[in-house]
Design a protein around this motif. Structure first.
Motif, PDB file in Angstrom:
ATOM      1  N   ALA A   1       0.865  -1.113   0.164  1.00  0.00           N
ATOM      2  CA  ALA A   1      -0.138  -0.037   0.049  1.00  0.00           C
ATOM      3  C   ALA A   1       1.043   1.313  -0.027  1.00  0.00           C
ATOM      4  N   PHE A   2       1.990   1.272   0.803  1.00  0.00           N
ATOM      5  CA  PHE A   2       2.942   2.268   0.935  1.00  0.00           C
ATOM      6  C   PHE A   2       3.505   2.740  -0.444  1.00  0.00           C
ATOM      7  N   VAL A   3       3.882   1.487  -1.181  1.00  0.00           N
ATOM      8  CA  VAL A   3       4.481   1.812  -2.762  1.00  0.00           C
ATOM      9  C   VAL A   3       3.326   2.265  -3.471  1.00  0.00           C
ATOM     10  N   ILE A   4       2.272   1.958  -3.316  1.00  0.00           N
ATOM     11  CA  ILE A   4       1.292   2.400  -4.379  1.00  0.00           C
ATOM     12  C   ILE A   4       0.855   3.817  -4.349  1.00  0.00           C
ATOM     13  N   ILE A   5       0.742   4.050  -2.782  1.00  0.00           N
ATOM     14  CA  ILE A   5       0.392   5.387  -2.579  1.00  0.00           C
ATOM     15  C   ILE A   5       1.293   6.366  -2.851  1.00  0.00           C
ATOM     16  N   LEU A   6       2.709   6.036  -2.601  1.00  0.00           N
ATOM     17  CA  LEU A   6       3.864   6.774  -3.058  1.00  0.00           C
ATOM     18  C   LEU A   6       4.004   6.962  -4.587  1.00  0.00           C
ATOM     19  N   LEU A   7       3.655   5.968  -5.361  1.00  0.00           N
ATOM     20  CA  LEU A   7       3.449   6.261  -6.951  1.00  0.00           C
ATOM     21  C   LEU A   7       2.572   6.994  -7.289  1.00  0.00           C
ATOM     22  N   VAL A   8       1.259   7.166  -6.496  1.00  0.00           N
ATOM     23  CA  VAL A   8       0.074   8.139  -6.768  1.00  0.00           C
ATOM     24  C   VAL A   8       0.484   9.311  -6.573  1.00  0.00           C
ATOM     25  N   VAL A   9       1.392   9.517  -5.607  1.00  0.00           N
ATOM     26  CA  VAL A   9       1.586  10.889  -4.838  1.00  0.00           C
ATOM     27  C   VAL A   9       2.758  11.518  -5.909  1.00  0.00           C
ATOM     28  N   ILE A  10       3.649  10.556  -6.335  1.00  0.00           N
ATOM     29  CA  ILE A  10       4.512  11.250  -7.472  1.00  0.00           C
ATOM     30  C   ILE A  10       3.742  11.469  -8.587  1.00  0.00           C
ATOM     31  N   PHE A  11       2.901  10.720  -8.959  1.00  0.00           N
ATOM     32  CA  PHE A  11       2.174  10.891 -10.289  1.00  0.00           C
ATOM     33  C   PHE A  11       1.469  12.359 -10.329  1.00  0.00           C
ATOM     34  N   VAL A  12       0.680  12.538  -8.902  1.00  0.00           N
ATOM     35  CA  VAL A  12       0.065  13.739  -8.909  1.00  0.00           C
ATOM     36  C   VAL A  12       0.888  15.035  -8.768  1.00  0.00           C
ATOM     37  N   ILE A  13       2.069  14.951  -8.170  1.00  0.00           N
ATOM     38  CA  ILE A  13       3.055  16.060  -8.322  1.00  0.00           C
ATOM     39  C   ILE A  13       3.612  16.206  -9.511  1.00  0.00           C
ATOM     40  N   TYR A  14       3.795  15.229 -10.438  1.00  0.00           N
ATOM     41  CA  TYR A  14       4.309  15.429 -11.700  1.00  0.00           C
ATOM     42  C   TYR A  14       3.209  15.730 -12.583  1.00  0.00           C
ATOM     43  N   LYS A  15       1.928  15.742 -12.293  1.00  0.00           N
ATOM     44  CA  LYS A  15       1.022  16.247 -13.273  1.00  0.00           C
ATOM     45  C   LYS A  15       0.924  17.807 -12.866  1.00  0.00           C
ATOM     46  N   ILE A  16       1.027  18.200 -11.519  1.00  0.00           N
ATOM     47  CA  ILE A  16       1.008  19.595 -11.203  1.00  0.00           C
ATOM     48  C   ILE A  16       2.011  20.539 -11.827  1.00  0.00           C
ATOM     49  N   ILE A  17       3.276  19.932 -11.477  1.00  0.00           N
ATOM     50  CA  ILE A  17       4.500  20.436 -12.112  1.00  0.00           C
ATOM     51  C   ILE A  17       4.277  20.686 -13.826  1.00  0.00           C
ATOM     52  N   ASN A  18       3.838  19.570 -14.392  1.00  0.00           N
ATOM     53  CA  ASN A  18       3.605  19.571 -15.786  1.00  0.00           C
ATOM     54  C   ASN A  18       3.018  20.747 -16.188  1.00  0.00           C
ATOM     55  N   ASN A  19       1.423  20.707 -15.447  1.00  0.00           N
ATOM     56  CA  ASN A  19       0.570  21.736 -15.835  1.00  0.00           C
ATOM     57  C   ASN A  19       1.002  23.147 -15.586  1.00  0.00           C
ATOM     58  N   SER A  20       1.740  23.605 -14.508  1.00  0.00           N
ATOM     59  CA  SER A  20       2.401  24.597 -14.026  1.00  0.00           C
ATOM     60  C   SER A  20       3.237  25.242 -14.983  1.00  0.00           C
ATOM     61  N   LYS A  21       4.067  24.068 -15.570  1.00  0.00           N
ATOM     62  CA  LYS A  21       4.763  24.602 -16.725  1.00  0.00           C
ATOM     63  C   LYS A  21       4.422  24.840 -17.956  1.00  0.00           C
ATOM     64  N   LYS A  22       2.970  24.089 -18.467  1.00  0.00           N
ATOM     65  CA  LYS A  22       2.329  24.679 -19.384  1.00  0.00           C
ATOM     66  C   LYS A  22       1.763  25.706 -19.419  1.00  0.00           C
ATOM     67  N   GLY A  23       1.297  26.217 -18.207  1.00  0.00           N
ATOM     68  CA  GLY A  23       0.783  27.466 -17.900  1.00  0.00           C
ATOM     69  C   GLY A  23       1.594  28.638 -17.999  1.00  0.00           C
ATOM     70  N   TYR A  24       2.810  28.325 -17.593  1.00  0.00           N
ATOM     71  CA  TYR A  24       3.866  29.406 -17.697  1.00  0.00           C
ATOM     72  C   TYR A  24       4.361  29.521 -19.052  1.00  0.00           C
ATOM     73  N   SER A  25       4.616  28.510 -19.962  1.00  0.00           N
ATOM     74  CA  SER A  25       4.800  28.845 -21.027  1.00  0.00           C
ATOM     75  C   SER A  25       3.819  29.452 -22.083  1.00  0.00           C
ATOM     76  N   LYS A  26       2.435  29.370 -21.685  1.00  0.00           N
ATOM     77  CA  LYS A  26       1.525  29.842 -22.462  1.00  0.00           C
ATOM     78  C   LYS A  26       1.565  31.511 -21.926  1.00  0.00           C
ATOM     79  N   HIS A  27       2.131  31.796 -20.669  1.00  0.00           N
ATOM     80  CA  HIS A  27       1.848  33.188 -20.514  1.00  0.00           C
ATOM     81  C   HIS A  27       3.378  33.773 -21.132  1.00  0.00           C
ATOM     82  N   GLY A  28       4.336  32.876 -21.234  1.00  0.00           N
ATOM     83  CA  GLY A  28       5.710  33.569 -21.654  1.00  0.00           C
ATOM     84  C   GLY A  28       5.529  33.657 -23.299  1.00  0.00           C
TER      85      GLY A  28
END
Length: 198
Positions: free
Chosen positions: A171-198
């Motif tokens: 369960a710990f490994v699965i939850i860790l993977l989910v957290v990593i995926f969510v963080i990755y999505k947040i960072i990816n989306n913020s980069k896209k938003g930044y590039s649009k404004h740039g």
């Protein structure tokens, strides 16, 4: 348990059917199915697939009980699904705290594991989302139970304590993977938003 042996005659469909009934504990069915794999009667991967499908169908019945019957009906008939009012209360509190994600994370917690479907139904959570979260949780749980039954062979009945021992790190490994995926999505989306404004 005679009914499980009877369902064995229906092969993988029988395993799926056994897990579709919430009053037949998965803790009993899956290690026994693992023992059948050990005997050479079944294929491990097909057992896991059948078990996962059945493990989603079963909770959907409780979800529907909560969604269409309401809390009074759940408290009245929950005992036939091995659900106590205490479990329903614990699942309610867990749902109130964590929202729809309990359909996934709740499967890894002993107290709310069975009852977690009920508050999802009471809250009228999307059945598609509920089924998806449940399936994603049931896949590793099913695979682990069947694997332990396979490894124990004739001693498959000793699977429950071993399962609880190994479930936490899984369960710990699965939850860790989910957290990593969510963080990755947040960072990816913020980069896209930044590039649009740039």
């Amino acid at each position: 348990m005679p009914i499980i042996e009877f369902l064995k005659g229906f092969s993988y469909f029988g395993i799926m059917l056994a897990l579709s009934f919430e009053f037949i504990p998965a803790e009993l069915v899956l290690p026994l199915a693992g023992y059948w794999v050990y005997q050479g009667d079944f294929n491990y991967y097909l057992v896991v697939l059948a078990g996962t499908i059945g493990g989603v169908i079963g909770p959907i019945t409780l979800y529907c009980l909560g969604r269409f019957g309401g809390r009074p009906l759940v408290l009245r008939y929950g005992k036939y699904f091995l659900i106590t009012p205490k479990q329903v209360d614990a699942a309610d509190r867990f749902f109130a705290k964590y929202g729809g994600g309990v359909a996934f994370f709740g499967r890894f917690l002993p107290i709310v594991r069975t009852a977690v479907s009920v508050p999802c139904g009471l809250a009228k959570m999307s059945i598609v989302k509920f089924s998806l979260y449940t399936g994603l949780a049931m896949l590793p749980i099913t695979a682990l139970y069947v694997y332990i039954g396979l490894q124990l062979g004739e001693h498959w009945q000793d699977a429950a304590p071993l399962f609880n021992q190994y479930l936490k790190p899984v369960a710990f490994v699965i939850i860790l993977l989910v957290v990593i995926f969510v963080i990755y999505k947040i960072i990816n989306n913020s980069k896209k938003g930044y590039s649009k404004h740039g």
